[in-house]
Design a protein around this motif. Structure first.
Motif, mmCIF file in Angstrom:
data_model
loop_
_atom_site.group_PDB
_atom_site.id
_atom_site.type_symbol
_atom_site.label_atom_id
_atom_site.label_comp_id
_atom_site.label_asym_id
_atom_site.label_seq_id
_atom_site.Cartn_x
_atom_site.Cartn_y
_atom_site.Cartn_z
ATOM 1 N N ALA A 1 0.828 -1.208 0.000
ATOM 2 C CA ALA A 1 0.000 0.000 0.000
ATOM 3 C C ALA A 1 0.861 1.258 0.000
ATOM 4 N N ILE A 2 1.969 1.227 0.731
ATOM 5 C CA ILE A 2 2.879 2.381 0.758
ATOM 6 C C ILE A 2 3.459 2.633 -0.631
ATOM 7 N N VAL A 3 3.913 1.573 -1.288
ATOM 8 C CA VAL A 3 4.504 1.722 -2.620
ATOM 9 C C VAL A 3 3.460 2.223 -3.620
ATOM 10 N N VAL A 4 2.259 1.647 -3.572
ATOM 11 C CA VAL A 4 1.208 2.044 -4.506
ATOM 12 C C VAL A 4 0.841 3.520 -4.318
ATOM 13 N N MET A 5 0.690 3.962 -3.078
ATOM 14 C CA MET A 5 0.315 5.355 -2.830
ATOM 15 C C MET A 5 1.435 6.312 -3.202
ATOM 16 N N PHE B 1 -7.447 16.217 0.500
ATOM 17 C CA PHE B 1 -8.842 15.822 0.340
ATOM 18 C C PHE B 1 -8.967 14.561 -0.515
ATOM 19 N N VAL B 2 -8.064 14.389 -1.463
ATOM 20 C CA VAL B 2 -8.047 13.151 -2.230
ATOM 21 C C VAL B 2 -7.605 12.002 -1.347
ATOM 22 N N ALA B 3 -6.575 12.228 -0.529
ATOM 23 C CA ALA B 3 -6.110 11.184 0.378
ATOM 24 C C ALA B 3 -7.185 10.824 1.394
ATOM 25 N N PRO C 1 -0.089 4.704 4.599
ATOM 26 C CA PRO C 1 0.038 4.880 3.138
ATOM 27 C C PRO C 1 -0.478 6.227 2.658
ATOM 28 N N ARG C 2 -1.529 6.721 3.274
ATOM 29 C CA ARG C 2 -2.042 8.030 2.867
ATOM 30 C C ARG C 2 -1.080 9.151 3.274
ATOM 31 N N LEU C 3 -0.386 8.973 4.392
ATOM 32 C CA LEU C 3 0.640 9.940 4.776
ATOM 33 C C LEU C 3 1.783 9.936 3.762
ATOM 34 N N VAL C 4 2.191 8.766 3.299
ATOM 35 C CA VAL C 4 3.221 8.680 2.274
ATOM 36 C C VAL C 4 2.779 9.427 1.018
ATOM 37 N N PHE C 5 1.513 9.288 0.649
ATOM 38 C CA PHE C 5 0.949 10.003 -0.498
ATOM 39 C C PHE C 5 1.099 11.517 -0.315
ATOM 40 N N LEU C 6 0.856 12.005 0.891
ATOM 41 C CA LEU C 6 0.895 13.443 1.153
ATOM 42 C C LEU C 6 2.317 13.985 1.233
ATOM 43 N N VAL D 1 3.646 5.837 -5.667
ATOM 44 C CA VAL D 1 3.624 5.926 -7.131
ATOM 45 C C VAL D 1 2.423 6.740 -7.594
ATOM 46 N N LEU D 2 1.279 6.559 -6.930
ATOM 47 C CA LEU D 2 0.080 7.315 -7.284
ATOM 48 C C LEU D 2 0.295 8.813 -7.088
ATOM 49 N N ALA D 3 1.017 9.185 -6.028
ATOM 50 C CA ALA D 3 1.308 10.598 -5.791
ATOM 51 C C ALA D 3 2.156 11.181 -6.905
ATOM 52 N N VAL D 4 3.114 10.407 -7.408
ATOM 53 C CA VAL D 4 3.972 10.880 -8.498
ATOM 54 C C VAL D 4 3.163 11.041 -9.784
ATOM 55 N N VAL D 5 2.282 10.101 -10.062
ATOM 56 C CA VAL D 5 1.543 10.111 -11.323
ATOM 57 C C VAL D 5 0.445 11.174 -11.331
ATOM 58 N N LEU D 6 -0.296 11.302 -10.232
ATOM 59 C CA LEU D 6 -1.412 12.252 -10.205
ATOM 60 C C LEU D 6 -0.934 13.700 -10.201
ATOM 61 N N ALA D 7 0.207 13.980 -9.545
ATOM 62 C CA ALA D 7 0.787 15.328 -9.543
ATOM 63 C C ALA D 7 -0.203 16.377 -9.043
ATOM 64 N N LEU D 8 -0.802 16.127 -7.893
ATOM 65 C CA LEU D 8 -1.796 17.047 -7.350
ATOM 66 C C LEU D 8 -1.138 18.260 -6.711
ATOM 67 N N CYS D 9 -1.895 19.344 -6.619
ATOM 68 C CA CYS D 9 -1.438 20.517 -5.890
ATOM 69 C C CYS D 9 -1.456 20.215 -4.394
ATOM 70 N N SER D 10 -0.466 20.723 -3.677
ATOM 71 C CA SER D 10 -0.352 20.393 -2.253
ATOM 72 C C SER D 10 -1.494 20.977 -1.429
#
Length: 328
Positions: A245-249, A265-267, A277-282, A251-260
């Motif tokens: 889950a950490i790895v997936v999130m 709210f997405v997480a 995993p959601r913290l890793v995304f952020l 990679v998802l953060a890199v691909v989505l390229a959301l504004c900080s």
């Protein structure tokens, strides 16, 4: 008598015009969208999409306005005067400057380039590049609003992001080479005396809003799609495998390229996953994503991006996990 020829300037279509046109089309097509969304799955996806956009938009607008104010009225020389002379000591000061001189990811890259062009140590400028979009008050408040029952997420995100910025700064000080940064990034940008500061503010805010708004919509679409297209048992299986889950999130953060200002709210919408995993995304998202890699390659050179982006990705994951283990 000389004949004066007046050439009409063709109207220039900007990204703002496109953005407004899309909004108008969405409003006009609302009845058709409502009829098409009669299926329960589509209604669920629409609810998630609207919720993410509505919650994140105020923070996004405030963030880009503040970014415009800083671009117009705050000179990079102000940060240079704040920094200690020793590069190692300048790194944490530059990281802490992200609290008082915030900016979005797109704006932090040219600011870091201006700092390097004005003689700021590379390590300090790169630390500020990573810290400004990740630890500023707008992002932290947005995280608190997105996770109302989990105040630890705010502290964990702050610690993980600040640690990522400082570790990368110290790592660059020890292992980075000056030749990895293109010469064009070291040339100072002369200030135009007749430049209207309010025009700079408006143009910076417009550019950041249109750019970040597009990525916000992309993130909301992704969150809506995940809520209906991914079977619940897949998410349950992913939640049971923390490392995956950490790895997936990440990679998802890199691909989505959301504004900080909007990624929290997405997480938060991915409530089926554990907090780590959601913290890793952020933490990973504001530090390294596809648009940042492109911006860094164009600003500092491909040699820089090829080394800095992968290292930042690994450091961000490790710092996020360490902050999660300490706080969550």
């Amino acid at each position: 008598m000389p004949v004066v020829t007046i050439t009409a300037r063709a109207p220039r279509i900007t990204s703002l015009h496109v953005f407004c046109a899309v909004l108008v089309l969405a409003i006009l097509a609302r009845p058709l969208i409502t009829e098409a969304a009669s299926a329960p799955a589509l209604r669920t996806a629409a609810t998630v999409f609207v919720a993410v956009c509505v919650q994140a938009l105020p923070f996004l607008v405030f963030g880009v306005l503040l970014s415009g104010v800083i671009a117009a009225f705050v000179s990079p020389a102000a940060l240079r005067r704040m920094l200690p002379a020793h590069p190692g000591a300048a790194v944490p000061v530059a990281g802490a400057a992200g609290l008082v001189l915030p900016g979005c990811e797109c704006a932090s890259v040219p600011v870091a380039r201006r700092l390097i062009g004005q003689g700021v140590p590379d390590a300090a400028a790169l630390t500020f590049l990573l810290a400004a979009p990740a630890v500023n008050p707008i992002v932290l408040v947005a995280t608190a609003v997105a996770f109302p029952g989990e105040p630890r997420m705010v502290l964990a995100r702050f610690l993980g992001s600040l640690a990522t910025a400082c570790v990368m700064g110290w790592l660059w000080q020890r292992a980075g080479r000056a030749e990895w940064i293109a010469d064009r990034a070291r040339r100072g940008t002369p200030r135009r005396d007749g430049e209207n500061r309010w025009a700079v503010l408006a143009e910076t805010a417009r550019h950041d809003l249109v750019s970040a708004g597009g990525f916000l919509v992309l993130g909301a679409v992704a969150a809506a799609a995940l809520s209906v297209l991914v079977p619940p048992e897949w998410m349950d299986a992913l939640a049971g495998q923390l490392l995956l889950a950490i790895v997936v999130m990440a990679v998802l953060a890199v691909v989505l390229a959301l504004c900080s200002e909007a990624d929290a709210f997405v997480a938060a919408s991915l409530s089926m996953l554990p907090l780590l995993p959601r913290l890793v995304f952020l933490v990973v998202g504001p530090a390294v994503d596809v648009k940042l890699i492109a911006l860094q390659a164009g600003t500092f050179g491909r040699a820089f991006a090829a080394r800095f982006a992968p290292a930042t990705f690994v450091v961000a994951i490790l710092c996020a996990c360490a902050a999660g283990a300490l706080v969550l």
